[in-house]
Design an enzyme around this catalytic site. Structure first.
Site, PDB file in Angstrom:
ATOM      1  N   LEU B 129       0.637  -1.199  -0.093  1.00 14.02           N
ATOM      2  CA  LEU B 129      -0.086   0.093  -0.170  1.00 14.02           C
ATOM      3  C   LEU B 129       0.807   1.022  -0.371  1.00 14.02           C
ATOM      4  O   LEU B 129       1.412   1.365   0.696  1.00 14.02           O
ATOM      5  CB  LEU B 129      -0.958  -0.522   1.193  1.00 14.02           C
ATOM      6  CG  LEU B 129      -1.549  -1.495   1.333  1.00 14.02           C
ATOM      7  CD1 LEU B 129      -2.429  -1.014   2.656  1.00 14.02           C
ATOM      8  CD2 LEU B 129      -2.451  -1.523   0.433  1.00 14.02           C
ATOM      9  N   ASP B 132       7.091   3.493  -1.564  1.00 10.85           N
ATOM     10  CA  ASP B 132       7.572   4.780  -2.147  1.00 10.85           C
ATOM     11  C   ASP B 132       7.376   4.376  -3.540  1.00 10.85           C
ATOM     12  O   ASP B 132       7.830   3.364  -4.276  1.00 10.85           O
ATOM     13  CB  ASP B 132       9.009   4.769  -1.149  1.00 10.85           C
ATOM     14  CG  ASP B 132       9.879   5.645  -0.960  1.00 10.85           C
ATOM     15  OD1 ASP B 132      10.910   5.958  -0.443  1.00 10.85           O
ATOM     16  OD2 ASP B 132       9.487   6.637  -1.998  1.00 10.85           O
ATOM     17  N   THR B 207      -5.540   3.416   6.176  1.00  5.22           N
ATOM     18  CA  THR B 207      -4.439   3.549   5.684  1.00  5.22           C
ATOM     19  C   THR B 207      -3.858   4.910   6.045  1.00  5.22           C
ATOM     20  O   THR B 207      -4.466   5.809   5.905  1.00  5.22           O
ATOM     21  CB  THR B 207      -2.861   2.996   5.437  1.00  5.22           C
ATOM     22  OG1 THR B 207      -3.439   3.645   3.449  1.00  5.22           O
ATOM     23  CG2 THR B 207      -3.510   1.177   5.022  1.00  5.22           C
ATOM     24  N   GLU B 208      -2.880   5.342   7.073  1.00  4.23           N
ATOM     25  CA  GLU B 208      -2.214   6.956   7.939  1.00  4.23           C
ATOM     26  C   GLU B 208      -2.917   7.688   6.383  1.00  4.23           C
ATOM     27  O   GLU B 208      -2.900   8.899   5.734  1.00  4.23           O
ATOM     28  CB  GLU B 208      -1.431   6.838   7.533  1.00  4.23           C
ATOM     29  CG  GLU B 208      -1.778   6.732   9.525  1.00  4.23           C
ATOM     30  CD  GLU B 208      -1.530   5.007  10.279  1.00  4.23           C
ATOM     31  OE1 GLU B 208      -1.723   4.106   9.084  1.00  4.23           O
ATOM     32  OE2 GLU B 208      -1.530   4.859  10.919  1.00  4.23           O
ATOM     33  N   GLU B 209      -1.674   6.805   5.198  1.00  5.37           N
ATOM     34  CA  GLU B 209      -1.395   7.619   3.397  1.00  5.37           C
ATOM     35  C   GLU B 209      -2.236   7.662   2.971  1.00  5.37           C
ATOM     36  O   GLU B 209      -3.145   8.527   1.940  1.00  5.37           O
ATOM     37  CB  GLU B 209      -0.077   6.337   2.900  1.00  5.37           C
ATOM     38  CG  GLU B 209       1.184   6.143   2.552  1.00  5.37           C
ATOM     39  CD  GLU B 209       1.587   7.763   3.373  1.00  5.37           C
ATOM     40  OE1 GLU B 209       2.559   8.850   3.772  1.00  5.37           O
ATOM     41  OE2 GLU B 209       1.294   7.822   1.857  1.00  5.37           O
TER      42      GLU B 209
END
Lengths: 543, 232
Positions: B129, B132, B207-209
């Site tokens: 997920l 980078d 998720t945080e992202e």
């Protein structure tokens, strides 16, 4: 001048720079050249901006890996190829006469950055400027299982293929890669040559084809394309691949790497090999440090009628299922290829800082981080063609260690009859196809003079296993004067290739060993100091 | 009791070649303490869901109630962040009994040591997920979806297992689907098949992202692949 309001906050203008002061451009290297090429994640290594030329190595002069004498046995037993430094020679195994190596009429060199026009000097000058076949130390040589080809790979990033003709070996192909090659292996029919390199990639080339002859379709683009250049087969992500083994009859390619593991990958049979190997059969875990060498261990024959079967080649060899590998933890380990199970191990040298029993428990169960076990590395390992014995050589010990193949129990340590100090054994090989003789190669003295020795082990499978069974310690090897003649001719041929400044060179084991940094405490201290400084500034500005 | 993110701040990037001090052979009972009481042998404890680059653990925490029978693990290379996830799991287990027993986090370099943890065909779901993007060409070799690593992911996934990728960078998304489609052991799922999957709603916002992307009103590109037997 900068905006006056911000001068107070602008702290680092005249501070000593922490990055390199001379930009790369000052060295005269153009970065633009490789900007749009393969990026290194598409199955090819990216541009290597640091290679200065033969003899230079990233990491400075102290990491120059010393050349090592290597040997390869022709499968029929007629020829033995030896290499040391930039030199290579092929000898007749019985008489010691040297078989000539020559260039084929036209030697095309297809690869990166080479002009393909017929007038280019690359096409017309197959030899390197000083009359040798390679411009830097040779790292691997191999005959194919059918005996038609000899391949050599060297630190000048070139791989050469020699085809056997009735009276000589002709260099028919040369390939260039972007990274230094480390090992060579052929598939069972000898039609494909696999080349591993220091970037972690394994490339595959076709051996018996005319160059510029298109083969089939490229499945990615659906069009005919030339497949002269090495095609990507598989890769270990960012780990040096140290050895390659293609065990006969198994359709597997085993790759050993610097991260303590080996991997057995399935070679596809229904689609062309040049399209890649996508399927992994197993991983072989067990080594506690880098894996330096590996060899396939044949299954012992349990036929009663030895006499008939041994003489001719009609008997189909049994599929190989086991592999022996040596590593930087000073141990030789035997693995089963199907599932990666470790069957046996033999600790041949004592680790420098062995973990205590509790520490070892903690490492194996995962509570403590694994720090590689450092011991004099196993430099070379080979299996007897009958599958009864395995021989290995360790850094710093002038002997060849013979072990039983099924349990890896050490049965004999054959001392190498070389007079001198600093004896390093770099290559041990059993004779093919009978395994009657054991050849040992290495260097001695501070000039790294090469030596080659031969010992008789037994004239049939039964005798070989008898030697293995009796196993008296300190048993001296039986030598044959005819073999000594061949061995001395090899020494003479390879002696001029000894490196000049061997004092700065390191052994293969040292080059593979990673430096352990223990600067966590230092970093924490520095970080604390930095934080304090920032805090001071903030309060001074009245924030 | 819950860990505060501000005490676990770490740089976003980490050395991808780092391998100095990672434990590589594993006793899973350390991670799932409730199972440690009974003498379960290693083969019983089969982790099936793996989040590669789990960050602060958002996905693990969101799917734990949805899949109460499955063990899930997150792999994270940053030290502080993996400590944060472990603390978070501990705190959640105390607060809600029985719900978060089967999730945990390992600090490891998954590009180097992924096959050390999983047997052949062990996993049923593999998550990548918001990996980078590594925009520069010279850094493409550090991307987590790569020709060389896809063979390892295919080794660990069982036949029929699913590989999920989501990102807000379109170039990265097309790169990942190119690489995975070129690999004969993966087959892309159509959008109808994706709709029926219970995990999918959590991928873009769980998720945080994901929440950050939503807050900035970005697009996300979700691609799911199934592991199929390749040509022999």
């Amino acid at each position: 001048a900068r905006a006056s309001g911000r001068i107070a906050a602008f702290t680092g203008w005249w501070a000593p720079t922490r990055h390199r002061r001379t930009p790369r451009m000052a060295k005269g290297k153009s970065k633009r050249k490789h900007k749009d090429g393969p990026s290194g994640a598409e199955g090819g290594a990216g541009p290597s901006a640091d290679y200065e030329g033969p003899g230079e190595s990233w990491g400075g002069e102290h990491m120059n890996q010393a050349p090592a004498p290597l040997m390869a046995m022709h499968p029929s037993g007629e020829h033995i190829a030896v290499a040391y430094g930039k030199g290579i020679a092929v000898f007749d195994a019985s008489t010691g006469a040297q078989i000539p190596l020559r260039a084929a009429a036209k030697v095309p060199s297809i690869g990166e950055g080479v002009a393909h026009t017929p007038a280019s000097p690359e096409m017309r000058a197959p030899l390197e400027p000083d009359g040798l076949w390679h411009a830097d130390a040779i790292r691997a040589i191999a005959f194919d299982p059918t005996g038609r080809f000899l391949a050599t790979a060297a630190d000048d990033k070139a791989v050469r293929l020699f085809a056997r003709t009735p009276d000589a070996y002709e260099c028919v192909r040369r390939w260039h890669d972007r990274k230094k090659p480390t090992a060579l292996a052929y598939d069972d029919e000898g039609t494909h040559l696999m080349i591993s390199n220091k970037y972690g990639d394994v490339h595959v080339v076709l051996t018996d084809r005319e160059p510029n002859d298109p083969v089939g379709t490229d499945h990615e683009h659906g069009a005919l394309r030339e497949v002269d250049h090495p095609a990507f087969l598989l890769g270990h992500c960012c780990a040096v691949v140290t050895d390659l083994v293609c065990p006969r009859g198994s359709n597997l390619l085993v790759t050993a790497d610097r991260d303590h593991k080996l991997r057995a990958s399935n070679l596809p049979t229904t689609v062309p090999l040049i399209h890649g190997s996508w399927d992994i059969q197993s991983f072989l875990f067990g080594h506690l440090a880098f894996v330096s060498c590996a060899t396939a261990v044949p299954e012992p024959d349990d036929d009663e009628d030895e006499g008939e079967g041994a003489a001719n080649g009609d008997r189909k060899p049994k599929k190989i299922e086991r592999l022996a590998s040596g590593g930087g933890d000073g141990a030789v380990r035997l693995f089963r290829l199907d599932d990666g199970e470790e069957l046996a191990s033999a600790q041949l040298s004592t680790p420098v800082d062995p973990p205590s029993h509790e520490e070892l428990e903690a490492i194996v169960t995962g509570q403590a981080p694994r720090i590689p076990v450092n011991a004099p590395a196993v430099t070379s390992v080979d299996a007897h063609p009958s599958g009864a014995a395995v021989v290995a050589a360790v850094e710093g010990a002038p002997e060849a260690v013979l072990m039983r193949a099924d349990s890896l129990r050490v049965v004999a340590k054959i001392p190498v009859p070389v007079v001198g100090d600093d004896v390093e054994v770099t290559c041990v090989r059993f004779d093919r196809p009978s395994g009657r003789r054991l050849w040992v190669a290495g260097t001695f003295g501070e000039d790294a003079t090469p030596f080659f020795r031969c010992a008789r082990v037994g004239s049939s499978d039964e005798e070989a296993s008898e030697v293995v069974r009796d196993g008296q310690d300190g048993a001296s090897a039986i030598t044959d004067p005819a073999d000594d003649v061949v061995a001395s001719k090899m020494c003479d041929a390879m002696a001029p290739h000894a490196p000049g400044n061997s004092s700065r060179m390191v052994s293969k084991g040292t080059a593979l060993r990673k430096k352990q940094y223990d600067n966590v405490a230092e970093i924490a201290e520095r970080k604390k100091l930095r934080r304090d400084v920032t805090k001071g500034k903030r309060t001074a500005d009245g924030a | 009791m819950f860990p505060r993110k501000k005490f676990y701040r770490a740089r976003a990037h980490c050395n991808p070649l780092s391998d100095a001090r990672f434990s590589v052979k594993y006793d899973w009972r350390n991670h799932y303490p409730s199972t440690g009481g009974s003498s379960r042998i290693l083969s019983d404890l089969q982790v099936e869901f793996v989040d590669v680059g789990c960050g602060f653990g958002g996905l693990l925490v969101n799917i734990a109630p949805v899949f109460p029978e499955h063990f899930a693990i997150g792999l994270e290379i940053r030290d502080k962040v993996s400590q944060y996830v472990k603390e978070r799991c501990k705190a959640l287990r105390k607060r809600h009994k029985g719900v978060y027993e089967k999730i945990s986090c390992i600090r490891t370099n998954s590009m180097k040591f992924f096959p050390n943890y999983f047997r052949k065909g062990q996993l049923s779901k593999l998550f990548f997920l918001f990996p980078d993007p590594h925009f520069k060409t010279a850094n493409h070799r550090r991307r987590v979806i790569q020709r060389t690593l896809l063979a390892e992911y295919a080794y660990a996934l069982r036949i029929g297992g699913l590989l999920y990728t989501i990102t807000d960078v379109e170039g990265l998304s097309s790169w990942m689907s190119d690489k995975i489609s070129a690999h004969p052991c993966f087959q892309q799922l159509s959008s109808e098949e994706i709709k029926t999957d219970p995990v999918v709603p959590y991928l873009s916002t769980g998720t945080e992202e994901g929440t950050k992307v939503k807050r900035n009103q970005g697009n996300t590109y979700l691609k799911v692949f199934r592991r199929v037997p390749g040509p022999t």
